[in-house]
Design a protein around this motif. Structure first.
Motif, PDB file in Angstrom:
ATOM      1  N   LEU A 246       0.318 -33.986  66.901  1.00 54.00           N
ATOM      2  CA  LEU A 246       0.188 -35.140  66.014  1.00 54.00           C
ATOM      3  C   LEU A 246       0.141 -36.462  66.787  1.00 54.00           C
ATOM      4  O   LEU A 246      -0.597 -37.372  66.431  1.00 54.00           O
ATOM      5  CB  LEU A 246       1.352 -35.192  65.020  1.00 54.00           C
ATOM      6  N   PHE A 247       0.916 -36.551  67.856  1.00 48.88           N
ATOM      7  CA  PHE A 247       1.049 -37.805  68.577  1.00 48.88           C
ATOM      8  C   PHE A 247       0.209 -37.881  69.850  1.00 48.88           C
ATOM      9  O   PHE A 247       0.274 -38.871  70.564  1.00 48.88           O
ATOM     10  CB  PHE A 247       2.507 -38.056  68.958  1.00 48.88           C
ATOM     11  N   VAL A 248      -0.580 -36.845  70.137  1.00 45.92           N
ATOM     12  CA  VAL A 248      -1.288 -36.796  71.414  1.00 45.92           C
ATOM     13  C   VAL A 248      -2.273 -37.955  71.577  1.00 45.92           C
ATOM     14  O   VAL A 248      -2.463 -38.456  72.675  1.00 45.92           O
ATOM     15  CB  VAL A 248      -1.975 -35.432  71.620  1.00 45.92           C
ATOM     16  N   LYS A 249      -2.885 -38.405  70.508  1.00 45.15           N
ATOM     17  CA  LYS A 249      -3.860 -39.494  70.624  1.00 45.15           C
ATOM     18  C   LYS A 249      -3.332 -40.820  70.080  1.00 45.15           C
ATOM     19  O   LYS A 249      -4.066 -41.792  70.032  1.00 45.15           O
ATOM     20  CB  LYS A 249      -5.128 -39.125  69.866  1.00 45.15           C
ATOM     21  N   SER A 250      -2.076 -40.852  69.678  1.00 42.43           N
ATOM     22  CA  SER A 250      -1.568 -42.063  69.038  1.00 42.43           C
ATOM     23  C   SER A 250      -1.166 -43.160  70.021  1.00 42.43           C
ATOM     24  O   SER A 250      -1.047 -44.304  69.636  1.00 42.43           O
ATOM     25  CB  SER A 250      -0.390 -41.727  68.134  1.00 42.43           C
ATOM     26  N   SER A 251      -0.936 -42.799  71.268  1.00 43.50           N
ATOM     27  CA  SER A 251      -0.454 -43.803  72.204  1.00 43.50           C
ATOM     28  C   SER A 251      -1.104 -43.615  73.570  1.00 43.50           C
ATOM     29  O   SER A 251      -1.321 -42.497  74.013  1.00 43.50           O
ATOM     30  CB  SER A 251       1.064 -43.702  72.352  1.00 43.50           C
ATOM     31  N   LYS A 252      -1.373 -44.705  74.199  1.00 49.17           N
ATOM     32  CA  LYS A 252      -1.883 -44.694  75.573  1.00 49.17           C
ATOM     33  C   LYS A 252      -0.801 -45.116  76.563  1.00 49.17           C
ATOM     34  O   LYS A 252      -1.064 -45.260  77.744  1.00 49.17           O
ATOM     35  CB  LYS A 252      -3.094 -45.635  75.699  1.00 49.17           C
ATOM     36  N   ASP A 253       0.407 -45.315  76.056  1.00 48.06           N
ATOM     37  CA  ASP A 253       1.530 -45.731  76.887  1.00 48.06           C
ATOM     38  C   ASP A 253       1.887 -44.606  77.870  1.00 48.06           C
ATOM     39  O   ASP A 253       2.160 -43.483  77.462  1.00 48.06           O
ATOM     40  CB  ASP A 253       2.724 -46.055  75.991  1.00 48.06           C
ATOM     41  N   PRO A 254       1.894 -44.873  79.166  1.00 47.57           N
ATOM     42  CA  PRO A 254       2.167 -43.814  80.144  1.00 47.57           C
ATOM     43  C   PRO A 254       3.584 -43.246  80.038  1.00 47.57           C
ATOM     44  O   PRO A 254       3.798 -42.064  80.311  1.00 47.57           O
ATOM     45  CB  PRO A 254       1.946 -44.476  81.501  1.00 47.57           C
ATOM     46  N   ILE A 255       4.550 -44.061  79.628  1.00 47.88           N
ATOM     47  CA  ILE A 255       5.922 -43.563  79.467  1.00 47.88           C
ATOM     48  C   ILE A 255       5.981 -42.563  78.307  1.00 47.88           C
ATOM     49  O   ILE A 255       6.608 -41.508  78.402  1.00 47.88           O
ATOM     50  CB  ILE A 255       6.896 -44.734  79.254  1.00 47.88           C
ATOM     51  N   PHE A 256       5.312 -42.910  77.215  1.00 50.33           N
ATOM     52  CA  PHE A 256       5.271 -42.013  76.056  1.00 50.33           C
ATOM     53  C   PHE A 256       4.580 -40.696  76.409  1.00 50.33           C
ATOM     54  O   PHE A 256       5.046 -39.624  76.042  1.00 50.33           O
ATOM     55  CB  PHE A 256       4.548 -42.701  74.895  1.00 50.33           C
ATOM     56  N   ILE A 257       3.491 -40.762  77.132  1.00 56.89           N
ATOM     57  CA  ILE A 257       2.758 -39.560  77.538  1.00 56.89           C
ATOM     58  C   ILE A 257       3.627 -38.696  78.445  1.00 56.89           C
ATOM     59  O   ILE A 257       3.649 -37.464  78.317  1.00 56.89           O
ATOM     60  CB  ILE A 257       1.432 -39.944  78.223  1.00 56.89           C
TER      61      ILE A 257
END
Length: 146
Positions: free
Chosen positions: A80-91
């Motif tokens: 669900l969240f794989v494309k929601s953020s480009k933040d490297p910490i979140f990834i």
């Protein structure tokens, strides 16, 4: 169950041929994960309905289902969240969660083979007759005490 397989294959085919996205499309995986989660929950429900002389957690099929259930539920939110953020910490955090869920699944699937599988026979299943009224004795004894 048979109809859901056909419907899912039609959905996947439609998404494949109609998709304008080049790369990873998580919608099909999300639908697949939801279907598998529902099927495994239905399996657990069916296992709970049958009362046997031995514990359910001693069977290989139970632990295989638990391992797969953990994998699908743990990675559902990853998809669900794989494309929601480009933040490297979140990834990075999502990769850690994915790794923990996958390692847990692999450990449970590996340890599942240590369970002592026993063939279930008709003698092992405890049957409660349909005509038994279990609450009648409780009501009568309660009224006598009042």
């Amino acid at each position: 169950m048979i109809f859901s397989i056909g419907i899912f294959l039609v959905f996947c085919g439609y998404r494949y041929f109609d998709s304008k996205i080049i790369g990873f499309d998580s919608t099909t995986f999300i639908v697949e994960f939801v279907i598998f989660i529902i099927v495994i929950l239905y399996y657990f429900y069916e296992k709970i309905k049958i009362v046997t002389n031995y514990h359910t957690y001693k069977s290989i099929s139970f632990w295989l289902s638990v391992g797969i259930f953990i994998y699908f539920t743990g990675n559902f939110f990853f998809l669900l969240f794989v494309k929601s953020s480009k933040d490297p910490i979140f990834i990075k955090q999502m990769k850690i969660i994915y790794s923990i869920v996958t390692i847990t699944k692999n450990i449970i699937l590996s340890l599942a083979w240590l369970a002592q599988e026993r063939q279930e026979s008709d003698a092992d299943i405890l049957q409660i007759p349909d005509g038994v009224q279990l609450d009648e004795d409780f009501i009568v004894s309660k009224q006598n005490n009042v």
